[in-house]
Write an enzyme that holds these catalytic residues in place. Structure first.
Site, PDB file in Angstrom:
ATOM      1  CD  GLU A  93      31.252  70.636  28.406  1.00 36.20           C
ATOM      2  OE1 GLU A  93      31.998  70.470  27.415  1.00 36.20           O
ATOM      3  OE2 GLU A  93      30.717  69.700  29.044  1.00 36.20           O
ATOM      4  CB  ALA A 100      33.578  66.836  13.447  1.00 33.31           C
ATOM      5  CE  LYS A 106      37.122  66.207  14.602  1.00 31.23           C
ATOM      6  NZ  LYS A 106      36.872  66.185  16.059  1.00 31.23           N
TER       7      LYS A 106
END
Length: 291
Positions: free
Chosen positions: A11, A118, A159
């Protein structure tokens, strides 16, 4: 739930536009030599727009470096129109992987109503841009805003059912907590790959920020001993922090983790050290389909 060929990914975060991209571009050129299966690019929901920060950096990684790229998209302060625009901008540069996030709540700033969670963002992307691959975030020790881990895993299942193909965890320092989380996900019917987020602690300021902002993260005795013993010995703290991260990764790969996602803090030297210490554990036969 696990992959036979675990991935090693990184990342990075876009720098402040006033600082410029020279340093991160040099770091990424160095990171390319570590053959990451993919690189994710963070996005701020605070000061700078995704268009001027995340999109161009993701474009560079995807097209100039030819490394599969994931763009972070925190949506709590975005409208549906803005998210649709962002998806079009990413699609135009061939970046079709999104880490779908609610994003941090900024004190004193009222969130918009379009994406409260989300899951709302995931459902919107699936409808608006079905060609996108959606990754979700997860929290082995529970999301700070969740009343308990059972509730957190129930929301995580929503999710995944909404369209996440894989998950990436928040950083953790106790692998046993991660394994317990994996088991609970399996019991909840969550069967997508879970990539373990690892952050090497390299300096005192980083450690102090960690202790202040990640109160929900358990710090094992061995890890606390490193912080206590080498707090004022920068060289030893860096060496011990890297060694601790390598030990975590070796254990995770031995236990058949789907992948390790390294929070590099834009430090190419850290990424290279981890790669050199562990690369034989990761089979880099193909970058395609690493997620």
């Amino acid at each position: 739930m696990t992959s036979q060929t675990p991935s090693l990914s990184f990342e990075v975060f876009p720098p402040n536009p006033a600082v410029g991209n020279e340093k991160i571009l040099l770091a990424l050129d160095d990171m390319k030599g570590s053959a990451p299966h993919f690189i994710s690019v963070t996005a701020s929901n605070n000061k700078y727009s995704i268009k001027e920060t995340t999109v161009p950096l993701a474009d560079h990684i995807q097209n100039d470096l030819a490394i599969p790229t994931i763009a972070h998209l925190p949506a709590i302060y975005l409208s549906k129109e803005k998210v649709a625009d962002t998806l079009r901008e990413l699609d135009a540069v061939g970046v079709n992987r999104i880490l779908a996030l609610r994003g941090d709540i900024i004190p004193g700033v009222e969130p918009l109503k379009d994406f409260r969670y989300a899951t709302d963002l995931i459902e919107f992307i699936k409808a608006e841009a079905p060609n996108f691959d959606i990754i979700g975030a997860c929290y082995p020790e529970g999301h700070p805003d969740s009343p308990n881990q059972i509730s957190d895993i129930q929301n995580l299942k929503k999710k995944v059912d909404a369209g996440c193909s894989s998950l990436v965890t928040q950083l953790f320092f106790d692998n046993e907590r991660f394994y317990d989380f994996q088991d609970k996900c399996t019991l909840a019917g969550i069967d997508v790959p879970i990539h373990a987020g690892i952050m090497p602690i390299l300096n005192r300021n980083q450690a102090l920020r960690l202790l202040k902002t990640c109160e929900n993260i358990h710090l094992p005795r061995k890890f606390r001993a490193i912080l206590d013993k080498y707090e004022h010995d920068p060289e030893s703290l860096r060496a011990a922090g890297l060694a601790y991260a390598v030990d975590q990764i070796v254990d995770l790969v031995t236990q058949d983790v789907a992948g390790v996602h390294l929070y590099t803090m834009n430090n190419a030297e850290t990424a290279r050290h981890i790669y050199e210490a562990t690369h034989s554990l990761f089979k880099h036969h193909s970058q395609v389909g690493a997620l």
